[in-house]
Every structure is written in C-alpha cells, then in structure tokens.
Design a protein around this motif. Sequence first.
Motif, PDB file in Angstrom:
ATOM      1  N   GLN A 109      19.499  50.293   8.715  1.00 15.97           N
ATOM      2  CA  GLN A 109      18.844  49.191   7.942  1.00 15.97           C
ATOM      3  C   GLN A 109      19.949  48.321   7.173  1.00 15.97           C
ATOM      4  O   GLN A 109      20.828  48.867   6.704  1.00 15.97           O
ATOM      5  N   PRO A 110      19.918  46.824   7.326  1.00 12.70           N
ATOM      6  CA  PRO A 110      20.961  46.139   6.552  1.00 12.70           C
ATOM      7  C   PRO A 110      20.208  45.942   5.109  1.00 12.70           C
ATOM      8  O   PRO A 110      19.108  45.868   4.777  1.00 12.70           O
ATOM      9  N   ILE A 111      21.359  45.991   4.443  1.00 17.19           N
ATOM     10  CA  ILE A 111      21.186  45.752   2.755  1.00 17.19           C
ATOM     11  C   ILE A 111      21.675  44.615   2.594  1.00 17.19           C
ATOM     12  O   ILE A 111      22.802  44.207   2.729  1.00 17.19           O
ATOM     13  N   VAL A 112      21.027  43.679   2.156  1.00 11.99           N
ATOM     14  CA  VAL A 112      21.426  42.422   1.673  1.00 11.99           C
ATOM     15  C   VAL A 112      20.992  42.051   0.191  1.00 11.99           C
ATOM     16  O   VAL A 112      20.470  42.781  -0.444  1.00 11.99           O
ATOM     17  N   ASP A 113      21.960  41.099  -0.703  1.00  8.25           N
ATOM     18  CA  ASP A 113      21.715  40.647  -1.895  1.00  8.25           C
ATOM     19  C   ASP A 113      20.597  39.676  -2.008  1.00  8.25           C
ATOM     20  O   ASP A 113      20.034  39.325  -1.083  1.00  8.25           O
ATOM     21  N   LEU A 118      24.909  39.829   3.452  1.00 10.96           N
ATOM     22  CA  LEU A 118      25.116  41.554   3.884  1.00 10.96           C
ATOM     23  C   LEU A 118      25.876  42.038   2.864  1.00 10.96           C
ATOM     24  O   LEU A 118      27.116  41.615   2.696  1.00 10.96           O
ATOM     25  N   ARG A 119      25.386  43.097   2.274  1.00 15.59           N
ATOM     26  CA  ARG A 119      26.462  43.775   1.400  1.00 15.59           C
ATOM     27  C   ARG A 119      26.642  45.212   1.812  1.00 15.59           C
ATOM     28  O   ARG A 119      27.549  45.793   1.804  1.00 15.59           O
ATOM     29  N   GLY A 148      16.153  39.498   9.621  1.00 11.48           N
ATOM     30  CA  GLY A 148      14.885  39.894   9.256  1.00 11.48           C
ATOM     31  C   GLY A 148      15.060  39.964   7.285  1.00 11.48           C
ATOM     32  O   GLY A 148      14.006  39.307   6.779  1.00 11.48           O
ATOM     33  N   PRO A 149      15.699  40.656   6.805  1.00 13.33           N
ATOM     34  CA  PRO A 149      16.473  41.873   7.369  1.00 13.33           C
ATOM     35  C   PRO A 149      15.332  42.918   7.470  1.00 13.33           C
ATOM     36  O   PRO A 149      14.559  42.944   6.717  1.00 13.33           O
TER      37      PRO A 149
END
Length: 85
Positions: A71-75, A80-81, A46-47
């Motif tokens: 909840q995925p946190i992406v840059d 994925l961060r 999605g994220p």
Amino acid sequence: SEELARIHDLSSSAMARFVHPRQFGTTVVPADRPRYITTVDDALAGPRAYEVEYQIESAESAVKDIREIGQPIVDEFGKLRRFIA
C-alpha cells in the motif's frame, strides 16, 4: 526493512538505496519486471493497495519467488511518503 534485506541477501544499509519502489524493480528478473513496474505505477496513481507475484535474483544469485502485498502512503499533496509492502 530487515526482512526485505534478508530476502535479498543484502545488508540493511544496501537496501537503503531503494528510495522509491520503482528502483526496487531493478532486482526483479527481466521477465517479471514490466508487470512489477506496471503494478507499482498503478498503485501509486490510485493510490491503492496492490498484490503482485514475481521473481528476484538475490545478491547471492539465488532466484526467489516473491508475493508482495502493499500500500502506498501519500501526503495530502499526493506525494509518496512511504510504501508498505
């Protein structure tokens, strides 16, 4: 996290081996694992936030019911961060 380690009856250092949420899927009981992996993969694509219920077998061999909201946190490149769950 300390709480996740406590739920799994593991030390914090042992929990550190789960670098990616998919790796954590190895702790999910086999019957629930495909649903867990699909939910995590969809959230990462999605994220977007997700919610999933599953069972784990802890290090002490106790079966535990888990309800995970995350909840995925992406840059800016979509990498994925961090995974907040």
